[in-house]
Scaffold this motif. Sequence first.
Motif, PDB file in Angstrom:
ATOM      1  N   ASP A   1       0.834  -1.210   0.000  1.00 23.16           N
ATOM      2  CA  ASP A   1       0.000   0.000   0.000  1.00 23.16           C
ATOM      3  C   ASP A   1       0.865   1.255   0.000  1.00 23.16           C
TER       4      ASP A   1
ATOM      5  N   ALA B   1       2.275   1.759  -3.391  1.00 22.72           N
ATOM      6  CA  ALA B   1       1.239   2.239  -4.304  1.00 22.72           C
ATOM      7  C   ALA B   1       1.009   3.726  -4.122  1.00 22.72           C
TER       8      ALA B   1
ATOM      9  N   ASP C   1      -2.793   1.945  -7.997  1.00 23.04           N
ATOM     10  CA  ASP C   1      -3.548   1.041  -7.134  1.00 23.04           C
ATOM     11  C   ASP C   1      -2.635  -0.052  -6.597  1.00 23.04           C
ATOM     12  N   SER C   2      -2.947  -0.551  -5.404  1.00 21.62           N
ATOM     13  CA  SER C   2      -2.139  -1.610  -4.794  1.00 21.62           C
ATOM     14  C   SER C   2      -2.095  -2.860  -5.663  1.00 21.62           C
ATOM     15  N   ARG C   3      -3.219  -3.167  -6.344  1.00 22.30           N
ATOM     16  CA  ARG C   3      -3.236  -4.343  -7.204  1.00 22.30           C
ATOM     17  C   ARG C   3      -2.260  -4.201  -8.372  1.00 22.30           C
ATOM     18  N   ASP C   4      -2.078  -2.954  -8.851  1.00 20.28           N
ATOM     19  CA  ASP C   4      -1.133  -2.726  -9.942  1.00 20.28           C
ATOM     20  C   ASP C   4       0.307  -2.923  -9.482  1.00 20.28           C
TER      21      ASP C   4
END
Length: 504
Positions: free
Chosen positions: A116, A119, A125-128
């Motif tokens: 996090d 990011a 985004d954290s998923r990226d």
Amino acid sequence: MLRKDLLRVSRAGGGYRPQFTGREHRPLAARVLGAFESHVGERRGDLDDALADLEADAAARNGDFKLVRGLAALVERECEFETRAAVPPRRVRRAAFEAAEAVGVASEAERETAVDRAADALGIDSRDVSASLYADRDVNRVLVDADVRWDPDTLLEQYDLSLAQTTLFDATEVRVRSNDPKRLVSAVKRLRLMYELEQTPEGRELVVTGPDALFSRTRRYGTAFARLLRTAAESAEWSLEATIDDRGRERTMRLSDGDVTVPDVEPVAEPDFDSGVEADFAGRFRGLDLDWTLVREPEPLETGASVMIPDFAFDYDHADFRLFFEVMGFWTPEYVEKKLGQLADVEDVDLLVAVDESLGVGEEVAARDHRVVTYSGAVRVKDVVDVLREYEAEFVADAAAALPDAFEPADDVLPLRDLADRHGVSEAAVEGGPFPAHELVGRTLVRPAVLERIDDDIDDGAALSTVEATLDEYGVDDASATLSTLGYRVEWEGLGGGTVRRKE
């Protein structure tokens, strides 16, 4: 070429033979192509898993996993992979490692906290972050283009060529013949290899090695040999014999045009012409009806330590004789000097040289015991034919000495060319006869009794087409000469045909 660990060869009987593919491998080639096509837009790791399944399936069917890997390696070279990431992976890793160091990652929760923070620092985004962290690793790169140039059949052709090239990695010497020797010699020189010319029962061949082979047998020229194979395989007719250092044991591998072809390349059935003078001469000569066959760029001739490839050769149709023909055009002084040197050292063969008058070296060439014709602008075909006629006269005279005193074939009708073929000579050697039981009608021997029957079957005033059909039944194809012999003439009726009339 393939990686050496993908090499598939048979050593049965002490030989060394690439394990080429056959029609039975076409479904496998199609499945390999399909695996790539169906994984466009997916990770390389997923594609690798699919190919691993193909390998396992091939092994279960008594196949060879190396074949699957070899086919896949060729297709992969045609594909395009790319790294897909919101932010360059190296930048993401730097931010993630800095965040991890600050947080002190020891648990999954702390890992998520570090992701996090990274990011936030990167503004994504954290998923990226998770998706981009190792997106540049081979296994995570995405297949974006699998539009390869091969279908299953041409993929197998390319595989066989690549496999054969790979077998040459361990070659120490290569012997090769081709119907395009000039192209072959050019490739040898371009690859900085060395060659010698040797005469074998099958004809002349180039023995190709590398400079270090003068001192010891070496495999260091294997890659160059592999490239030379491709040049040879682009010809319509070729053969190759290689000495292979197989883990310290010497083996022999033989290949030919029946084994390997180059996909998407039309075989070179005849070399290109070096000049318009040569092309013009070849076109005009081939339009003549002679007992000589024109051969473009025949086998190399020895000229000391090098070779010379004449522009043409004339093969006599009725004897084992070849006259080589070189067109010496206007080039640089260096070219002229080199050519004169070759002509001085060329092996003992019959050689005719056409010399551009502007060079002024005709006498020098003749002094080297070669026949010479001069030309300006274009080679005069008549001058060359006159030389061929001189040789032909000698052959006819020699053949006549072995011919019977008279020709008495059992056939009622026999074309002169067929009689000549039976005796292995030209028509000129037999056309003088005598023919005690036949009459020479045009270029055909016909018994007098047959001529009488033909005469009885011809009606005065019959259509020419009807008479020609009658002659065909007797095996006579020269209507004009036959009608003249029998005392007939043809009254022509424009373009509509003719009428046969007895001469008055």
